[in-house]
Design an enzyme around this catalytic site. Structure first.
Site, PDB file in Angstrom:
ATOM      1  CG  HIS A  10      -1.995  -1.016   1.138  1.00  0.00           C
ATOM      2  ND1 HIS A  10      -3.289  -0.691   0.849  1.00  0.00           N
ATOM      3  CD2 HIS A  10      -1.972  -2.360   1.294  1.00  0.00           C
ATOM      4  CE1 HIS A  10      -4.032  -1.797   0.819  1.00  0.00           C
ATOM      5  NE2 HIS A  10      -3.249  -2.816   1.089  1.00  0.00           N
TER       6      HIS A  10
ATOM      7  CG  ASP B  19      -4.983   2.299   1.419  1.00  0.00           C
ATOM      8  OD1 ASP B  19      -4.093   1.938   0.641  1.00  0.00           O
ATOM      9  OD2 ASP B  19      -5.776   1.494   1.974  1.00  0.00           O
TER      10      ASP B  19
HETATM   11  N1  UDP Z   1       8.614  -6.898  -2.150  1.00  0.00           N
HETATM   12  C1  UDP Z   1       9.988  -6.811  -2.272  1.00  0.00           C
HETATM   13  N2  UDP Z   1      10.719  -7.796  -1.696  1.00  0.00           N
HETATM   14  C2  UDP Z   1      10.199  -8.861  -1.027  1.00  0.00           C
HETATM   15  C3  UDP Z   1       8.785  -8.945  -0.921  1.00  0.00           C
HETATM   16  C4  UDP Z   1       8.018  -7.930  -1.501  1.00  0.00           C
HETATM   17  O1  UDP Z   1      10.524  -5.875  -2.872  1.00  0.00           O
HETATM   18  O2  UDP Z   1      10.964  -9.693  -0.543  1.00  0.00           O
HETATM   19  C5  UDP Z   1       7.789  -5.826  -2.755  1.00  0.00           C
HETATM   20  C6  UDP Z   1       7.151  -6.309  -4.054  1.00  0.00           C
HETATM   21  O3  UDP Z   1       8.035  -6.067  -5.146  1.00  0.00           O
HETATM   22  C7  UDP Z   1       5.895  -5.473  -4.101  1.00  0.00           C
HETATM   23  C8  UDP Z   1       5.529  -5.259  -2.628  1.00  0.00           C
HETATM   24  O4  UDP Z   1       6.716  -5.514  -1.889  1.00  0.00           O
HETATM   25  O5  UDP Z   1       6.183  -4.213  -4.681  1.00  0.00           O
HETATM   26  C9  UDP Z   1       4.473  -6.249  -2.177  1.00  0.00           C
HETATM   27  O6  UDP Z   1       3.241  -5.846  -2.670  1.00  0.00           O
HETATM   28  P1  UDP Z   1       2.130  -6.877  -3.155  1.00  0.00           P
HETATM   29  O7  UDP Z   1       0.927  -6.080  -3.505  1.00  0.00           O
HETATM   30  O8  UDP Z   1       2.673  -7.746  -4.209  1.00  0.00           O
HETATM   31  O9  UDP Z   1       1.885  -7.796  -1.904  1.00  0.00           O
HETATM   32  P2  UDP Z   1       1.505  -7.485  -0.365  1.00  0.00           P
HETATM   33  O10 UDP Z   1       2.790  -7.459   0.372  1.00  0.00           O
HETATM   34  O11 UDP Z   1       0.788  -6.160  -0.338  1.00  0.00           O
HETATM   35  O12 UDP Z   1       0.658  -8.647  -0.012  1.00  0.00           O
END
Ligand code: UDP
Length: 471
Positions: free
Chosen positions: A15, A121
Site C-alpha cells: 500500500h 487508502d
Molecule cells: N517486495 C519486495 N521484496 C520482497 C517482498 C516484496 O521488494 O521480498 C515488494 C514487491 O516487489 C511489491 C511489494 O513488496 O512491490 C508487495 O506488494 P504486493 O501487492 O505484491 O503484496 P503485499 O505485500 O501487499 O501482499
C-alpha cells in the site's frame, strides 16, 4: 503558495509503496505540485532500537526523499492500542486513533500551501471526515485492480440483499466486468460478514463512494471491461460511483537494498533460466510447507531464487533450521535462497528471470506484467484469489497451482507447475501472452495512452479550486 497534495497510505509495503509511486508520478508529470505523505507507525515498532540498518521501507523512503525534493514525509506519532482486530486490519484502528494528528497536520499544511486534495487508502478512510470538515477535496487511491475495486464497492449492496452470511451464499455474481464464473466464494476467505472487520470494510466502501474520485492502479488493456462497468455505476446500484481514474501500472523498480547479492548472483545465470519465488510482505509458511516447496524446487531441476519467510520467524532460526537437511548444499549450484526480503522489482527486471511463483499481490502482478515474466499463481490472503482468477482465466498469463482444502501445496504439484511454466507448450503460450501485455502496459503510460489521459484529467481536477467532496 505551492499547490500541495496530501497522500495518506495504509501500513504495509504494498500500500505504502504504491501510494508513494503515485506521488512520484504526479510530481514528475506536473512539477508545480508538492506532495506530503503521511506515514503511520506500526504498533510493534521499537522506537528505542539502536540498530542503524535501514529496513526496506526506510531504505525506499530515504531514496525517494533524496531524489524528489518536492515529496516530503510526515510521520504520525505512534499510538498505543489494545486491538481486537485481525492483524491485516490493524491499519483501520491505528488510522482512526490518529485522526486528531491528521486534523492538526492538514490544518498546518493549509496555512502555508494551497492544499488541493487529500488522497486516502481504503484503510485510512476514517480521515475522510476530517478532510471534509476542513473542506478539502478527498480522493481514494485503490492500490489493487479494477475488478477488486468493483467487488469492494459492491459489498454494501451484496450485504444488504443477502439473507445469510456472504460466505454461505455460494452464489454466482453476473455483473458485466467481473470474470465469467465469478461467485461470492471468490471474495477473500477472511471476509466474515458478522465480524467487526466486515462492518469496517462496509463503512470504508460506503465512504469511498462519497469521494470526488477513485484512482485505481490498473489500465484499460487488462481490465477495460471492469473499468467500463465501474464508470457506468453498476457496482453501486443504489448510489453514485465517483469518477474512476485508472492510472496504472504504477510499480517501483526497487524496494529496499540488495544486501544478499541477489542481483550479482543473477548476473551469473543464463538468460530467462531462473524462477523467482516471492510471496509479498506477509506471505509466511509453516515448516511443513517450506519443506514441500524445497522438494518441489529440487524436483523441477530449474534454477531458482527463493525469498523465504517463515511462520516461525525468529532470529535464532537460520535457513538450515527451516529447510530440509542438506537442501542448501544440494542446490547451491543452481539455487539461491534468501531470508525475508530482496528487491523484487529489480529482480523481476533482470534478464535471467524466466518465471515467477507469486502470491498474486497486485503490486507483484503488475511488476511481472511490466517485465513480461510469466507466473505460477499461489494466492495466500486478501484479494489474491480474485487476482489469481484474473491472471489465469482473463489475462491468461499464469498457471494455477492446485491446493488442498486447507491451502497446502505439495512439492510434486509445485515442481510440475514450475516445469510446465518453463518447458511446455502451454508455458510458452503464457510467455507470449505476457509479452503482449507488457507492451500494452507501456502503451497505457505513453503520451495519449489510456492511463496518461486519466492522469491528465485527474491533475486538471486537482487544479480546479472549487472541487470539494460531497458529504
Ligand atoms: N517486495 C519486495 N521484496 C520482497 C517482498 C516484496 O521488494 O521480498 C515488494 C514487491 O516487489 C511489491 C511489494 O513488496 O512491490 C508487495 O506488494 P504486493 O501487492 O505484491 O503484496 P503485499 O505485500 O501487499 O501482499
Amino acid at each position: 503558495m505551492k499547490d500541495t497534495i496530501v497522500l495518506y497510505p495504509a501500513l504495509g509495503s504494498g500500500h505504502l509503496m504504491s501510494m508513494v509511486e503515485l506521488g512520484k508520478l504526479i510530481v514528475t508529470q506536473h512539477p508545480s505540485f508538492s506532495i506530503t505523505i503521511l506515514i503511520l507507525t506500526p504498533p510493534n515498532k521499537n522506537t528505542n532500537n539502536k540498530d542503524t540498518t535501514l529496513s526496506p521501507q526506510e531504505h525506499y523512503i530515504a531514496s525517494v526523499s533524496a531524489t524528489f525534493p518536492s515529496i516530503s514525509f510526515h510521520y504520525i506519532p505512534p499510538i498505543s492500542l489494545p486491538t481486537k482486530l485481525l492483524t491485516h486490519f490493524i491499519t483501520f484502528e491505528i488510522a482512526t486513533q490518529s485522526n486528531h494528528h491528521v486534523d492538526n497536520i492538514l490544518q498546518s499544511i493549509s496555512k502555508t500551501t494551497n492544499l488541493k486534495a487529500v488522497i486516502l487508502d481504503f484503510f485510512t478512510y476514517s480521515a475522510y471526515q476530517i478532510a471534509t470538515k476542513l473542506e478539502i477535496s478527498t480522493y481514494f487511491y485503490y492500490t489493487s485492480g479494477a475488478i477488486a475495486l468493483a467487488t469492494f464497492l459492491y459489498l454494501p449492496t451484496l450485504h444488504q440483499n443477502a439473507k445469510k452470511r456472504i460466505q454461505d451464499l455460494h452464489m454466482p455474481l453476473r455483473i458485466p466486468g467481473l470474470p465469467k464464473n465469478f461467485t461470492t466464494d471468490d471474495y477473500p476467505d477472511e471476509l466474515d460478514s458478522e465480524s467487526d472487520e466486515f462492518k469496517i470494510l462496509l463503512e470504508s466502501a460506503k465512504t469511498m463512494t462519497k469521494s470526488v474520485g477513485i484512482i485505481v492502479n490498473t489500465f484499460d488493456a487488462i481490465e477495460g471491461k471492469a473499468l467500463e462497468s465501474l464508470n457506468k455505476g453498476l457496482f453501486v446500484p443504489n448510489g453514485t460511483t465517483p469518477t474512476i481514474f485508472s492510472i496504472g501500472p504504477l510499480i517501483t523498480s526497487s524496494y529496499g537494498g540488495d544486501e544478499n547479492g541477489c542481483l550479482r548472483w543473477l548476473d551469473l545465470q543464463p538468460s530467462k533460466s531462473v524462477v523467482l519465488l516471492s510471496f509479498g510482505s506477509m506471505g509466511r509458511f509453516s515448516k511443513a510447507q517450506l519443506k514441500e516447496i524445497a522438494l518441489g524446487l529440487e524436483k523441477s531441476e530449474k534454477r531458482f531464487l527463493w525469498i523465504v519467510r517463515s511462520e516461525l520467524d525468529s532470529e535464532e532460526l537460520n535457513l538450515e533450521d527451516l529447510l530440509p537437511e542438506g537442501f542448501l548444499e544440494r542446490t547451491k549450484e543452481n539455487g539461491m535462497v534468501v531470508r525475508n526480503w530482496a528487491p523484487q522489482g529489480a529482480i523481476l527486471s533482470h534478464d535471467s528471470i524466466g518465471g515467477f511463483v507469486t502470491h498474486c499481490g497486485w503490486n507483484s502482478v503488475l511488476e511481472a506484467v511490466c517485465e513480461g515474466v510469466p507466473m505460477v499463481a499461489w494466492p495466500l490472503y486478501a484479494e489474491q484469489s480474485l487476482n489469481k482468477v484474473i491472471l489465469v482465466e482473463e489475462m491468461k498469463v499464469a498457471l494455477e497451482l492446485n491446493k488442498s482444502k486447507d491451502g497446502f501445496v505439495s512439492g510434486i504439484e509445485l515442481g510440475d507447475r514450475i516445469k510446465e511454466l518453463m518447458d511446455s507448450y502451454k508455458g510458452n503460450e503464457i510467455r507470449q501472452m505476457i509479452f503482449k501485455t507488457k507492451i500494452s502496459s507501456k502503451e497505457a503510460r505513453d503520451q495519449n495512452g489510456s492511463s496518461f489521459v486519466d492522469l491528465t484529467k485527474l491533475i486538471q481536477l486537482f487544479k480546479q479550486k472549487e472541487t470539494t467532496s460531497s458529504s
